[in-house]
Motif scaffolding. Structure first.
Motif, PDB file in Angstrom:
ATOM      1  N   GLN A 124       0.831  -1.206   0.000  1.00 19.45           N
ATOM      2  CA  GLN A 124       0.000   0.000   0.000  1.00 19.45           C
ATOM      3  C   GLN A 124       0.868   1.258   0.000  1.00 19.45           C
ATOM      4  O   GLN A 124       0.559   2.226  -0.697  1.00 19.45           O
ATOM      5  N   ALA A 125       1.929   1.244   0.767  1.00 18.22           N
ATOM      6  CA  ALA A 125       2.817   2.399   0.825  1.00 18.22           C
ATOM      7  C   ALA A 125       3.495   2.621  -0.524  1.00 18.22           C
ATOM      8  O   ALA A 125       3.663   3.764  -0.963  1.00 18.22           O
ATOM      9  N   GLU A 126       3.879   1.536  -1.177  1.00 22.44           N
ATOM     10  CA  GLU A 126       4.520   1.647  -2.485  1.00 22.44           C
ATOM     11  C   GLU A 126       3.550   2.169  -3.530  1.00 22.44           C
ATOM     12  O   GLU A 126       3.902   3.021  -4.347  1.00 22.44           O
ATOM     13  N   SER A 127       2.307   1.679  -3.518  1.00 20.77           N
ATOM     14  CA  SER A 127       1.331   2.143  -4.507  1.00 20.77           C
ATOM     15  C   SER A 127       0.932   3.589  -4.233  1.00 20.77           C
ATOM     16  O   SER A 127       0.653   4.359  -5.140  1.00 20.77           O
ATOM     17  N   ALA A 128       0.907   3.974  -2.958  1.00 17.72           N
ATOM     18  CA  ALA A 128       0.565   5.366  -2.622  1.00 17.72           C
ATOM     19  C   ALA A 128       1.674   6.322  -3.040  1.00 17.72           C
ATOM     20  O   ALA A 128       1.410   7.445  -3.463  1.00 17.72           O
ATOM     21  N   SER A 129       2.917   5.900  -2.919  1.00 20.38           N
ATOM     22  CA  SER A 129       4.010   6.792  -3.296  1.00 20.38           C
ATOM     23  C   SER A 129       4.163   6.878  -4.807  1.00 20.38           C
ATOM     24  O   SER A 129       4.692   7.860  -5.304  1.00 20.38           O
ATOM     25  N   GLY A 130       3.654   5.909  -5.532  1.00 21.31           N
ATOM     26  CA  GLY A 130       3.733   5.938  -6.998  1.00 21.31           C
ATOM     27  C   GLY A 130       2.596   6.721  -7.633  1.00 21.31           C
ATOM     28  O   GLY A 130       2.629   7.031  -8.813  1.00 21.31           O
ATOM     29  N   ASP A 187       0.532  13.347  -7.564  1.00 18.98           N
ATOM     30  CA  ASP A 187      -0.035  14.272  -6.590  1.00 18.98           C
ATOM     31  C   ASP A 187      -1.269  14.947  -7.150  1.00 18.98           C
ATOM     32  O   ASP A 187      -1.347  15.240  -8.347  1.00 18.98           O
TER      33      ASP A 187
END
Length: 120
Positions: free
Chosen positions: A109-115, A118
Motif C-alpha cells: 500500500q505504501a509503495e502504490s501510494a508513493s507511486g 499528486d
C-alpha cells in the motif's frame, strides 16, 4: 515470524539448560550423556534461529517441540514445559505469519501510494 519464533527458541535454550541440571540428579544418567544430549538440543535451538524462514525450518521446530515433550520421560516437569513451549511455538508461527502478511500488505500500500501522482 522470525522474531517470534527465535524468541521462543531462545527461551527453550534456557529451559533445556535448566532441565539438564535437574537431570544431573538422576543416578541412572551419566553427566556425559546428559550434557551431550542437552548440548546438542541447545545447539539446535540456536541453529534453528538462523534457518527458521528457510524451507523445513518450521518443521524442524516442530520436531524440537516433540523432543522436548518426550524428554519428560527423564525430567517429568518437561512434559508440562514441552506442551507449554509447543503452544508458544504454534502461536509464534501462526501470529508471526499473520504479522508478515500484514507487513507485506502495508508495504504494498505504501509503495502504490508513493507511486500515485499528486493531486495538487
Amino acid at each position: 515470524m522470525r522474531t517470534l519464533c527465535s524468541s521462543t527458541l531462545i527461551g527453550e535454550f534456557f529451559v533445556i539448560a535448566f532441565a539438564a541440571l535437574v537431570a544431573m540428579k538422576d543416578p541412572d544418567l551419566s553427566a556425559a550423556t546428559v550434557w551431550t544430549v542437552s548440548g546438542v538440543a541447545m545447539f539446535l535451538t540456536l541453529a534453528l534461529c538462523g534457518v527458521i524462514t528457510r524451507p523445513g525450518g518450521v518443521a524442524l521446530g516442530w520436531a524440537l517441540q516433540l523432543a522436548l515433550v518426550v524428554s519428560g520421560v527423564f525430567v517429568p516437569t518437561m512434559f508440562f514445559l514441552g506442551v507449554v513451549f509447543a503452544a508458544l511455538w504454534w502461536a509464534s508461527v501462526h501470529y508471526g505469519r499473520r504479522i508478515d502478511e500484514a507487513k507485506a500488505r502495508f508495504a504494498a500500500q505504501a509503495e502504490s501510494a508513493s507511486g500515485a501522482p499528486d493531486a495538487a
